[in-house]
Motif scaffolding. Structure first.
Motif, PDB file in Angstrom:
ATOM      1  N   ILE A 190       0.886  -1.165   0.000  1.00  0.00           N
ATOM      2  CA  ILE A 190       0.000   0.000   0.000  1.00  0.00           C
ATOM      3  C   ILE A 190       0.920   1.210   0.000  1.00  0.00           C
ATOM      4  O   ILE A 190       1.460   1.595   1.027  1.00  0.00           O
ATOM      5  N   GLU A 191       1.111   1.799  -1.188  1.00  0.00           N
ATOM      6  CA  GLU A 191       1.997   2.949  -1.334  1.00  0.00           C
ATOM      7  C   GLU A 191       1.205   4.241  -1.170  1.00  0.00           C
ATOM      8  O   GLU A 191      -0.003   4.269  -1.369  1.00  0.00           O
ATOM      9  N   GLY A 192       1.904   5.311  -0.854  1.00  0.00           N
ATOM     10  CA  GLY A 192       1.292   6.630  -0.853  1.00  0.00           C
ATOM     11  C   GLY A 192       0.395   6.919   0.328  1.00  0.00           C
ATOM     12  O   GLY A 192      -0.567   7.665   0.198  1.00  0.00           O
ATOM     13  N   LEU A 193       0.729   6.363   1.497  1.00  0.00           N
ATOM     14  CA  LEU A 193      -0.028   6.670   2.706  1.00  0.00           C
ATOM     15  C   LEU A 193       0.685   7.756   3.499  1.00  0.00           C
ATOM     16  O   LEU A 193       1.922   7.837   3.487  1.00  0.00           O
ATOM     17  N   ASP A 194      -0.082   8.577   4.202  1.00  0.00           N
ATOM     18  CA  ASP A 194       0.514   9.512   5.139  1.00  0.00           C
ATOM     19  C   ASP A 194       1.376   8.701   6.099  1.00  0.00           C
ATOM     20  O   ASP A 194       0.974   7.618   6.543  1.00  0.00           O
ATOM     21  N   HIS A 195       2.566   9.192   6.419  1.00  0.00           N
ATOM     22  CA  HIS A 195       3.512   8.398   7.216  1.00  0.00           C
ATOM     23  C   HIS A 195       2.957   8.042   8.595  1.00  0.00           C
ATOM     24  O   HIS A 195       3.235   6.961   9.118  1.00  0.00           O
ATOM     25  N   GLU A 196       2.155   8.917   9.197  1.00  0.00           N
ATOM     26  CA  GLU A 196       1.567   8.598  10.497  1.00  0.00           C
ATOM     27  C   GLU A 196       0.486   7.533  10.357  1.00  0.00           C
ATOM     28  O   GLU A 196       0.393   6.617  11.178  1.00  0.00           O
ATOM     29  N   LEU A 197      -0.329   7.628   9.317  1.00  0.00           N
ATOM     30  CA  LEU A 197      -1.350   6.615   9.051  1.00  0.00           C
ATOM     31  C   LEU A 197      -0.693   5.266   8.773  1.00  0.00           C
ATOM     32  O   LEU A 197      -1.168   4.225   9.242  1.00  0.00           O
ATOM     33  N   ALA A 198       0.414   5.278   8.036  1.00  0.00           N
ATOM     34  CA  ALA A 198       1.121   4.033   7.728  1.00  0.00           C
ATOM     35  C   ALA A 198       1.626   3.361   9.003  1.00  0.00           C
ATOM     36  O   ALA A 198       1.513   2.141   9.161  1.00  0.00           O
ATOM     37  N   ALA A 199       2.172   4.151   9.928  1.00  0.00           N
ATOM     38  CA  ALA A 199       2.659   3.587  11.200  1.00  0.00           C
ATOM     39  C   ALA A 199       1.501   3.005  12.004  1.00  0.00           C
ATOM     40  O   ALA A 199       1.609   1.905  12.561  1.00  0.00           O
ATOM     41  N   GLU A 200       0.384   3.731  12.058  1.00  0.00           N
ATOM     42  CA  GLU A 200      -0.796   3.234  12.777  1.00  0.00           C
ATOM     43  C   GLU A 200      -1.341   1.961  12.121  1.00  0.00           C
ATOM     44  O   GLU A 200      -1.721   1.013  12.816  1.00  0.00           O
ATOM     45  N   LEU A 201      -1.372   1.940  10.797  1.00  0.00           N
ATOM     46  CA  LEU A 201      -1.868   0.780  10.068  1.00  0.00           C
ATOM     47  C   LEU A 201      -0.977  -0.435  10.303  1.00  0.00           C
ATOM     48  O   LEU A 201      -1.473  -1.549  10.531  1.00  0.00           O
ATOM     49  N   ALA A 202       0.335  -0.243  10.275  1.00  0.00           N
ATOM     50  CA  ALA A 202       1.259  -1.350  10.529  1.00  0.00           C
ATOM     51  C   ALA A 202       1.061  -1.914  11.930  1.00  0.00           C
ATOM     52  O   ALA A 202       1.030  -3.138  12.125  1.00  0.00           O
ATOM     53  N   GLU A 203       0.885  -1.034  12.895  1.00  0.00           N
ATOM     54  CA  GLU A 203       0.654  -1.488  14.272  1.00  0.00           C
ATOM     55  C   GLU A 203      -0.677  -2.231  14.384  1.00  0.00           C
ATOM     56  O   GLU A 203      -0.757  -3.296  14.997  1.00  0.00           O
ATOM     57  N   ARG A 204      -1.706  -1.678  13.758  1.00  0.00           N
ATOM     58  CA  ARG A 204      -3.031  -2.319  13.782  1.00  0.00           C
ATOM     59  C   ARG A 204      -2.983  -3.700  13.128  1.00  0.00           C
ATOM     60  O   ARG A 204      -3.535  -4.665  13.661  1.00  0.00           O
ATOM     61  N   LEU A 205      -2.340  -3.799  11.974  1.00  0.00           N
ATOM     62  CA  LEU A 205      -2.239  -5.090  11.283  1.00  0.00           C
ATOM     63  C   LEU A 205      -1.452  -6.107  12.103  1.00  0.00           C
ATOM     64  O   LEU A 205      -1.805  -7.289  12.148  1.00  0.00           O
ATOM     65  N   THR A 206      -0.403  -5.646  12.760  1.00  0.00           N
ATOM     66  CA  THR A 206       0.388  -6.542  13.597  1.00  0.00           C
ATOM     67  C   THR A 206      -0.468  -7.108  14.732  1.00  0.00           C
ATOM     68  O   THR A 206      -0.441  -8.312  15.007  1.00  0.00           O
ATOM     69  N   LEU A 207      -1.244  -6.246  15.373  1.00  0.00           N
ATOM     70  CA  LEU A 207      -2.120  -6.701  16.457  1.00  0.00           C
ATOM     71  C   LEU A 207      -3.219  -7.635  15.931  1.00  0.00           C
ATOM     72  O   LEU A 207      -3.526  -8.651  16.564  1.00  0.00           O
ATOM     73  N   MET A 208      -3.772  -7.304  14.775  1.00  0.00           N
ATOM     74  CA  MET A 208      -4.839  -8.137  14.199  1.00  0.00           C
ATOM     75  C   MET A 208      -4.322  -9.519  13.808  1.00  0.00           C
ATOM     76  O   MET A 208      -4.984 -10.525  14.059  1.00  0.00           O
ATOM     77  N   THR A 209      -3.150  -9.575  13.195  1.00  0.00           N
ATOM     78  CA  THR A 209      -2.628 -10.876  12.772  1.00  0.00           C
ATOM     79  C   THR A 209      -2.204 -11.717  13.966  1.00  0.00           C
ATOM     80  O   THR A 209      -2.333 -12.938  13.935  1.00  0.00           O
ATOM     81  N   ARG A 210      -1.724 -11.067  15.016  1.00  0.00           N
ATOM     82  CA  ARG A 210      -1.365 -11.799  16.223  1.00  0.00           C
ATOM     83  C   ARG A 210      -2.595 -12.453  16.845  1.00  0.00           C
ATOM     84  O   ARG A 210      -2.522 -13.552  17.387  1.00  0.00           O
ATOM     85  N   ALA A 211      -3.744 -11.787  16.737  1.00  0.00           N
ATOM     86  CA  ALA A 211      -4.980 -12.314  17.335  1.00  0.00           C
ATOM     87  C   ALA A 211      -5.740 -13.258  16.396  1.00  0.00           C
ATOM     88  O   ALA A 211      -6.738 -13.848  16.798  1.00  0.00           O
ATOM     89  N   THR A 212      -5.266 -13.409  15.157  1.00  0.00           N
ATOM     90  CA  THR A 212      -5.960 -14.256  14.172  1.00  0.00           C
ATOM     91  C   THR A 212      -5.379 -15.657  14.202  1.00  0.00           C
ATOM     92  O   THR A 212      -4.165 -15.835  14.056  1.00  0.00           O
ATOM     93  N   PRO A 213      -6.249 -16.679  14.371  1.00  0.00           N
ATOM     94  CA  PRO A 213      -5.726 -18.046  14.350  1.00  0.00           C
ATOM     95  C   PRO A 213      -5.257 -18.427  12.951  1.00  0.00           C
ATOM     96  O   PRO A 213      -5.772 -17.956  11.948  1.00  0.00           O
ATOM     97  N   GLY A 214      -4.266 -19.279  12.880  1.00  0.00           N
ATOM     98  CA  GLY A 214      -3.713 -19.739  11.615  1.00  0.00           C
ATOM     99  C   GLY A 214      -2.203 -19.777  11.711  1.00  0.00           C
ATOM    100  O   GLY A 214      -1.612 -19.223  12.632  1.00  0.00           O
ATOM    101  N   ASP A 215      -1.593 -20.415  10.720  1.00  0.00           N
ATOM    102  CA  ASP A 215      -0.142 -20.569  10.779  1.00  0.00           C
ATOM    103  C   ASP A 215       0.621 -19.671   9.820  1.00  0.00           C
ATOM    104  O   ASP A 215       1.831 -19.734   9.758  1.00  0.00           O
ATOM    105  N   ALA A 216      -0.058 -18.845   9.049  1.00  0.00           N
ATOM    106  CA  ALA A 216       0.560 -17.867   8.145  1.00  0.00           C
ATOM    107  C   ALA A 216       1.497 -18.512   7.139  1.00  0.00           C
ATOM    108  O   ALA A 216       2.494 -17.927   6.753  1.00  0.00           O
TER     109      ALA A 216
END
Length: 167
Positions: free
Chosen positions: A140-166
């Motif tokens: 996902i290119e062209g995001l505001d740098h603060e939004l990108a940091a928040e999104l990365a943190e949110r995705l990290t938390l979401m994937t940690r809570a999602t069952p599966g082996d990736a």
């Protein structure tokens, strides 16, 4: 999902990129064009006997590169979309050759944020979602740098809570 029937309906992702991406894309395109234009102009000036076709080629390339830098980023901005839901990361790019990339939360392995020198100048960032897909990462290119940091943190938390082996 469609009313509990189990059939998923693909719809365009909701989010647009940050408008500053237009300037970032234009700058990239102009820099990419400037190098061959400069080489052709220098050769056309320094080569003896003079080669006017080199200068003409430099001029044509400069006009085409500038026109492309003005119009293509506007078009790209209109067609690039992204969205994150509880189930997946969705990215759509392209107009004639549309590409839809979907990374299910259970398949996400890493989430990275990248900011090159030009992105930093425009206060933008790219979020890279890596999965086990042979197609490669979802970007996902062209995001505001603060939004990108928040999104990365949110995705990290979401994937940690999602069952599966990736994998």
């Amino acid at each position: 999902m469609d009313g509990g029937t189990g059939s998923a309906r693909l719809r365009p992702p909701n989010n647009t990129l940050d408008r500053r991406v237009i300037g970032w894309w234009r700058t990239q395109w102009l820099l990419l064009t400037a190098v061959p234009v400069a080489v052709l102009a220098v050769l056309g000036t320094l080569v003896v006997p003079a080669r006017p076709w080199l200068l003409l080629s430099a001029g044509v390339l400069a006009v085409l590169g500038t026109a492309t830098a003005v119009f293509l980023p506007l078009w790209w901005f209109r067609v690039h979309r992204w969205e994150v839901t509880g189930d997946a990361v969705y990215v759509r790019t392209g107009f004639f050759w549309q590409e839809w990339r979907i990374a299910p939360m259970s398949r996400i392995q890493t989430v990275d944020t990248v900011r090159g020198p030009l992105e930093q100048a425009f206060r933008l960032a790219t979020v890279i979602v890596t999965t086990a897909s042979s197609k490669g990462a979802v970007k996902i290119e062209g995001l505001d740098h603060e939004l990108a940091a928040e999104l990365a943190e949110r995705l990290t938390l979401m994937t940690r809570a999602t069952p599966g082996d990736a994998t």
